[in-house]
Design a protein around this motif. Sequence first.
Motif, PDB file in Angstrom:
ATOM      1  N   THR A 146      28.036  54.506  36.958  1.00 27.46           N
ATOM      2  CA  THR A 146      29.410  54.762  37.402  1.00 27.46           C
ATOM      3  C   THR A 146      29.648  54.336  38.846  1.00 27.46           C
ATOM      4  O   THR A 146      30.659  53.698  39.160  1.00 27.46           O
ATOM      5  CB  THR A 146      29.751  56.255  37.241  1.00 27.46           C
ATOM      6  N   GLY A 147      28.723  54.683  39.736  1.00 28.61           N
ATOM      7  CA  GLY A 147      28.904  54.360  41.156  1.00 28.61           C
ATOM      8  C   GLY A 147      29.011  52.869  41.380  1.00 28.61           C
ATOM      9  O   GLY A 147      29.835  52.400  42.173  1.00 28.61           O
ATOM     10  N   PHE A 148      28.189  52.102  40.687  1.00 30.22           N
ATOM     11  CA  PHE A 148      28.222  50.642  40.788  1.00 30.22           C
ATOM     12  C   PHE A 148      29.583  50.103  40.359  1.00 30.22           C
ATOM     13  O   PHE A 148      30.203  49.290  41.067  1.00 30.22           O
ATOM     14  CB  PHE A 148      27.103  50.054  39.928  1.00 30.22           C
ATOM     15  N   LEU A 149      30.064  50.549  39.210  1.00 25.26           N
ATOM     16  CA  LEU A 149      31.350  50.060  38.720  1.00 25.26           C
ATOM     17  C   LEU A 149      32.486  50.429  39.658  1.00 25.26           C
ATOM     18  O   LEU A 149      33.450  49.674  39.825  1.00 25.26           O
ATOM     19  CB  LEU A 149      31.618  50.630  37.322  1.00 25.26           C
ATOM     20  N   TYR A 150      32.368  51.597  40.296  1.00 23.38           N
ATOM     21  CA  TYR A 150      33.456  52.088  41.144  1.00 23.38           C
ATOM     22  C   TYR A 150      33.568  51.303  42.448  1.00 23.38           C
ATOM     23  O   TYR A 150      34.658  50.897  42.856  1.00 23.38           O
ATOM     24  CB  TYR A 150      33.234  53.578  41.426  1.00 23.38           C
ATOM     25  N   VAL A 151      32.443  51.069  43.131  1.00 19.54           N
ATOM     26  CA  VAL A 151      32.517  50.445  44.456  1.00 19.54           C
ATOM     27  C   VAL A 151      32.504  48.922  44.400  1.00 19.54           C
ATOM     28  O   VAL A 151      32.829  48.264  45.386  1.00 19.54           O
ATOM     29  CB  VAL A 151      31.373  50.929  45.380  1.00 19.54           C
ATOM     30  N   PHE A 152      32.147  48.353  43.243  1.00 15.89           N
ATOM     31  CA  PHE A 152      32.032  46.899  43.174  1.00 15.89           C
ATOM     32  C   PHE A 152      33.369  46.205  43.405  1.00 15.89           C
ATOM     33  O   PHE A 152      33.415  45.057  43.857  1.00 15.89           O
ATOM     34  CB  PHE A 152      31.455  46.480  41.821  1.00 15.89           C
ATOM     35  N   GLN A 153      34.468  46.902  43.112  1.00 20.47           N
ATOM     36  CA  GLN A 153      35.788  46.319  43.348  1.00 20.47           C
ATOM     37  C   GLN A 153      35.998  45.986  44.825  1.00 20.47           C
ATOM     38  O   GLN A 153      36.749  45.054  45.159  1.00 20.47           O
ATOM     39  CB  GLN A 153      36.869  47.292  42.890  1.00 20.47           C
ATOM     40  N   PHE A 154      35.316  46.705  45.709  1.00 19.45           N
ATOM     41  CA  PHE A 154      35.511  46.472  47.143  1.00 19.45           C
ATOM     42  C   PHE A 154      34.755  45.243  47.624  1.00 19.45           C
ATOM     43  O   PHE A 154      35.111  44.659  48.646  1.00 19.45           O
ATOM     44  CB  PHE A 154      35.133  47.728  47.935  1.00 19.45           C
ATOM     45  N   ARG A 155      33.711  44.848  46.910  1.00 21.45           N
ATOM     46  CA  ARG A 155      33.104  43.554  47.224  1.00 21.45           C
ATOM     47  C   ARG A 155      34.115  42.447  46.953  1.00 21.45           C
ATOM     48  O   ARG A 155      34.211  41.481  47.714  1.00 21.45           O
ATOM     49  CB  ARG A 155      31.839  43.331  46.396  1.00 21.45           C
ATOM     50  N   GLU A 156      34.878  42.585  45.892  1.00 20.54           N
ATOM     51  CA  GLU A 156      35.910  41.602  45.592  1.00 20.54           C
ATOM     52  C   GLU A 156      36.953  41.537  46.702  1.00 20.54           C
ATOM     53  O   GLU A 156      37.439  40.457  47.051  1.00 20.54           O
ATOM     54  CB  GLU A 156      36.581  41.933  44.256  1.00 20.54           C
ATOM     55  N   LYS A 157      37.286  42.688  47.260  1.00 16.48           N
ATOM     56  CA  LYS A 157      38.274  42.712  48.344  1.00 16.48           C
ATOM     57  C   LYS A 157      37.742  42.002  49.586  1.00 16.48           C
ATOM     58  O   LYS A 157      38.492  41.320  50.295  1.00 16.48           O
ATOM     59  CB  LYS A 157      38.669  44.153  48.659  1.00 16.48           C
ATOM     60  N   VAL A 158      36.447  42.153  49.859  1.00 19.35           N
ATOM     61  CA  VAL A 158      35.849  41.413  50.978  1.00 19.35           C
ATOM     62  C   VAL A 158      35.848  39.920  50.673  1.00 19.35           C
ATOM     63  O   VAL A 158      36.131  39.091  51.549  1.00 19.35           O
ATOM     64  CB  VAL A 158      34.420  41.919  51.261  1.00 19.35           C
ATOM     65  N   TYR A 159      35.548  39.558  49.432  1.00 23.73           N
ATOM     66  CA  TYR A 159      35.542  38.145  49.063  1.00 23.73           C
ATOM     67  C   TYR A 159      36.929  37.525  49.180  1.00 23.73           C
ATOM     68  O   TYR A 159      37.062  36.331  49.472  1.00 23.73           O
ATOM     69  CB  TYR A 159      35.005  37.978  47.643  1.00 23.73           C
ATOM     70  N   GLU A 160      37.953  38.326  48.956  1.00 23.16           N
ATOM     71  CA  GLU A 160      39.316  37.820  49.160  1.00 23.16           C
ATOM     72  C   GLU A 160      39.568  37.518  50.636  1.00 23.16           C
ATOM     73  O   GLU A 160      40.276  36.566  50.977  1.00 23.16           O
ATOM     74  CB  GLU A 160      40.324  38.834  48.641  1.00 23.16           C
ATOM     75  N   ILE A 161      38.967  38.316  51.521  1.00 22.38           N
ATOM     76  CA  ILE A 161      39.073  38.039  52.963  1.00 22.38           C
ATOM     77  C   ILE A 161      38.344  36.731  53.284  1.00 22.38           C
ATOM     78  O   ILE A 161      38.868  35.870  54.000  1.00 22.38           O
ATOM     79  CB  ILE A 161      38.502  39.208  53.787  1.00 22.38           C
TER      80      ILE A 161
END
Length: 412
Positions: A146-161
């Motif tokens: 669960t923790g992996f699935l939850y925070v992984f979206q924020f790696r995507e947000k950094v990649y958008e930067i």
Amino acid sequence: MSELLLPPEHRYAKIIKEHLNEDGNELSILNLGPTHPATHGIFQNILLMDGERIIDAEPTIGYIHRAFEKIAENRPFYQITPLTDRMNYCSSPINNMGWWMTLEKLLNIEVPKRAQYLRVIVMELARITDHLICNSILGVDTGAYTGFLYVFQFREKVYEIYEEICGARLTTNMGRIGGFERDWSPKAFELLNTFLEEFPPAWKEFENLFERNRIFIDRTVNVGAISAEKAMAYGFTGPNLRAAGVDYDVRVAQPYSSYEDFDFQIPVGKSGDTYDRFCVRNAEVWESLSIIRQALEKMPAGNEYHAEVPDYYLPPKEDVYHNMESLIYHFKIVMGEVPVPVAEIYHPVEGGNGEIGFYLVTDGSRTPYRLHFRRPCFIYYQAYPEMIKGALLSDAIVILSSLNVIAGELDA
């Protein structure tokens, strides 16, 4: 003939025979890897097992066969950045910035303060994504998805930067000698501010999910512990050394890119076990967020994003199309026709996994005479067999996960 030169099955056959003579147990050999995700990449461990208990281990690397250092020695300096991307690809911008700083040290180039602060921001974003991936995958390896699935979206947000800054996401090829290719757009800062607002509450929830979790604690406390003395003897740096109680951080010991301007703590553990490595990385994420906020607050006015070094900094593309002088500079820089000093230098930066170093020897030609990458994962993996002896097979997985051994840094 040395036993170490014999095929592994012969050497282990002798070990098995000796152990059978001592206690009568039936031992077995198990290949742990080369598979993903169990071994986090394509490297192999040949384990001698007594049931679930590991008696001995023999690591094997070299399955990628990339020879980055030799490739680099046949490339002009500007074309080496894509190679640095592919070492620790979880935090590739740090590798990129470290390489540019190495060349700037060679060429005695002073980077404008604003460009240095922009570099700090992007390097700390990369550190956050590196720790996010390491700790969330450690959760997966202990059975908590669960923790992996939850925070992984924020790696995507950094990649958008990243994408807004340079047009790339994972392997960024970011920056240039003297700074960045272009100034950061207003949207890049907007995405950054959104990340700084949304990520901290989620990271706090992630910490709460694991740090006091009984199952996670049982799986990680006193598992894969390494003492400060042994860690230093192996050459550990970064979070894995700090988890053992040594407060060494390149950003403080040898400041670069104006890190001396920022106030931050160095999280330190005590036991050097899997749990301490997890907690140190968690704490470092908060420090990285603090550094980014400080860099934004202290950001120098103006729009300087690169040094004025026309001999080494690529001219704007639109000028190259319409201006002969810019075309000539572009050709000379890309083809490596601009002479460089004859020198021997080393430049380290604090990567997501520890000290990433660039040992560069030049002979004045268009390519490095010798280039060696100091890759922290290569050093950690040498200690891995000793760290898992006596542990259970399930422990071997979480120990490797907590060391955050990235295959791209092993075979270079």
